[in-house]
Every structure is written in structure tokens, then in C-alpha cells.
Design a protein around this motif. Structure first.
Motif, PDB file in Angstrom:
ATOM      1  N   SER A 124       5.451  14.180  -1.459  1.00  0.00           N
ATOM      2  CA  SER A 124       5.920  12.886  -0.838  1.00  0.00           C
ATOM      3  C   SER A 124       4.528  11.794  -0.679  1.00  0.00           C
ATOM      4  N   GLY A 125       5.805  10.711  -0.251  1.00  0.00           N
ATOM      5  CA  GLY A 125       4.457   9.704  -0.413  1.00  0.00           C
ATOM      6  C   GLY A 125       5.167   8.483   0.590  1.00  0.00           C
ATOM      7  N   ASP A 130       1.063  -1.135  -0.092  1.00  0.00           N
ATOM      8  CA  ASP A 130       0.187  -0.239   0.003  1.00  0.00           C
ATOM      9  C   ASP A 130       0.886   1.294   0.177  1.00  0.00           C
ATOM     10  N   MET A 131       0.131   2.568  -0.678  1.00  0.00           N
ATOM     11  CA  MET A 131       1.269   3.475  -0.875  1.00  0.00           C
ATOM     12  C   MET A 131      -0.157   4.476  -0.491  1.00  0.00           C
ATOM     13  N   GLY A 132       0.423   5.708   0.696  1.00  0.00           N
ATOM     14  CA  GLY A 132       0.324   6.807   0.772  1.00  0.00           C
ATOM     15  C   GLY A 132       0.671   7.859   0.296  1.00  0.00           C
ATOM     16  N   TRP A 133       0.160   9.193   0.246  1.00  0.00           N
ATOM     17  CA  TRP A 133       0.400  10.293  -0.185  1.00  0.00           C
ATOM     18  C   TRP A 133       0.204  11.410   1.045  1.00  0.00           C
ATOM     19  N   LYS A 191       2.620  -8.307   9.229  1.00  0.00           N
ATOM     20  CA  LYS A 191       3.453  -7.645   9.553  1.00  0.00           C
ATOM     21  C   LYS A 191       4.136  -6.639   8.263  1.00  0.00           C
ATOM     22  N   ILE A 192       4.349  -5.368   8.402  1.00  0.00           N
ATOM     23  CA  ILE A 192       5.265  -5.084   8.281  1.00  0.00           C
ATOM     24  C   ILE A 192       7.100  -5.304   7.274  1.00  0.00           C
ATOM     25  N   LEU A 193       7.153  -5.572   6.120  1.00  0.00           N
ATOM     26  CA  LEU A 193       8.263  -6.431   6.114  1.00  0.00           C
ATOM     27  C   LEU A 193       9.239  -5.288   5.185  1.00  0.00           C
ATOM     28  N   ASN A 194       9.128  -3.963   5.108  1.00  0.00           N
ATOM     29  CA  ASN A 194       9.588  -3.370   4.430  1.00  0.00           C
ATOM     30  C   ASN A 194       8.626  -1.862   4.160  1.00  0.00           C
ATOM     31  N   TYR A 195       9.887  -1.400   4.217  1.00  0.00           N
ATOM     32  CA  TYR A 195       8.507   0.620   3.889  1.00  0.00           C
ATOM     33  C   TYR A 195       9.681   1.591   3.043  1.00  0.00           C
ATOM     34  N   ARG A 196       9.139   2.378   2.391  1.00  0.00           N
ATOM     35  CA  ARG A 196       9.655   3.418   1.990  1.00  0.00           C
ATOM     36  C   ARG A 196       9.662   4.941   1.684  1.00  0.00           C
ATOM     37  N   SER A 252       4.745  12.312 -10.021  1.00  0.00           N
ATOM     38  CA  SER A 252       3.726  11.536  -8.537  1.00  0.00           C
ATOM     39  C   SER A 252       3.270  10.217  -9.057  1.00  0.00           C
ATOM     40  N   LYS A 253       2.544  10.267  -9.774  1.00  0.00           N
ATOM     41  CA  LYS A 253       2.151   8.668 -10.006  1.00  0.00           C
ATOM     42  C   LYS A 253       3.439   8.236 -10.065  1.00  0.00           C
ATOM     43  N   SER A 254       3.849   7.906 -10.390  1.00  0.00           N
ATOM     44  CA  SER A 254       5.349   7.019 -10.897  1.00  0.00           C
ATOM     45  C   SER A 254       6.724   6.728  -9.298  1.00  0.00           C
ATOM     46  N   MET A 255       5.943   7.521  -8.813  1.00  0.00           N
ATOM     47  CA  MET A 255       6.484   7.871  -6.815  1.00  0.00           C
ATOM     48  C   MET A 255       6.083   6.041  -5.790  1.00  0.00           C
TER      49      MET A 255
END
Length: 90
Positions: free
Chosen positions: A19-20, A3-6, A31-36, A68-71
Motif C-alpha cells: 500500500s502507498g 510525492d508518493m510514500g509507501w 496546498k494539497i490539491l488531490n491525494y490517492r 508496487s513500483k507501478s503504483m
């Protein structure tokens, strides 16, 4: 799961946030395995460019250039690649 949030409200068809943040979640563990965290600008670098001076040494948060869409696509690609090569997830 992913999932991605802005950090800006969106109408569902407007992608202009600077930013997002994205999360890679395990299917079994939930559980969260990775984040960016992705950012298209840096205040210190922008100010230095505006005043035509060298930016002071700092940890620059800018790590994305493009729309931002390609983010979202770039964030998931970096997380999956990082998880595969550095953490041994297959």
C-alpha cells in the motif's frame, strides 16, 4: 509537485509494499490539491479466497493490481485525470 510514500521501509531500490499514498501539491499555493491511497490487497477478500467462500459485502480497499513500483505512476495519472476532469484544473 507530487510525492508518493509507501507504508513499508525501503532501501531505495526495493519496491514491495502492498500500500502507498500519493499527494498532488500546488506549485503556487503549496496546498494539497488531490491525494490517492493505493492498495494491492484486501484482508476480507483474501480470507474469502482462502476459504473458497464469497466475500461478505464490504468497501474493498484494493484498487491496484500489478507491481508496487507501478503504483506511483498509476496514482499520479489518476490524480491528474481527476483534477482535470472533475475540478477544472488545467
Amino acid at each position: 509537485m507530487y510525492d508518493m510514500g509507501w507504508n513499508k521501509r525501503s532501501s531505495g531500490n526495493k519496491y514491495d509494499s502492498v500500500s502507498g499514498h500519493g499527494f498532488l501539491v500546488g506549485g503556487n499555493s503549496k496546498k494539497i490539491l488531490n491525494y490517492r491511497c493505493m492498495s494491492k490487497n484486501c484482508k476480507k477478500c483474501s480470507l474469502a479466497k482462502l476459504t473458497k467462500m464469497e466475500p461478505i459485502p464490504h468497501e474493498c480497499p484494493q484498487n491496484h493490481s500489478g507491481s508496487s513500483k507501478s503504483m506511483e505512476c498509476e496514482a499520479i495519472w489518476l490524480m491528474v485525470k481527476d483534477s482535470f476532469y472533475n475540478h477544472g484544473f488545467t
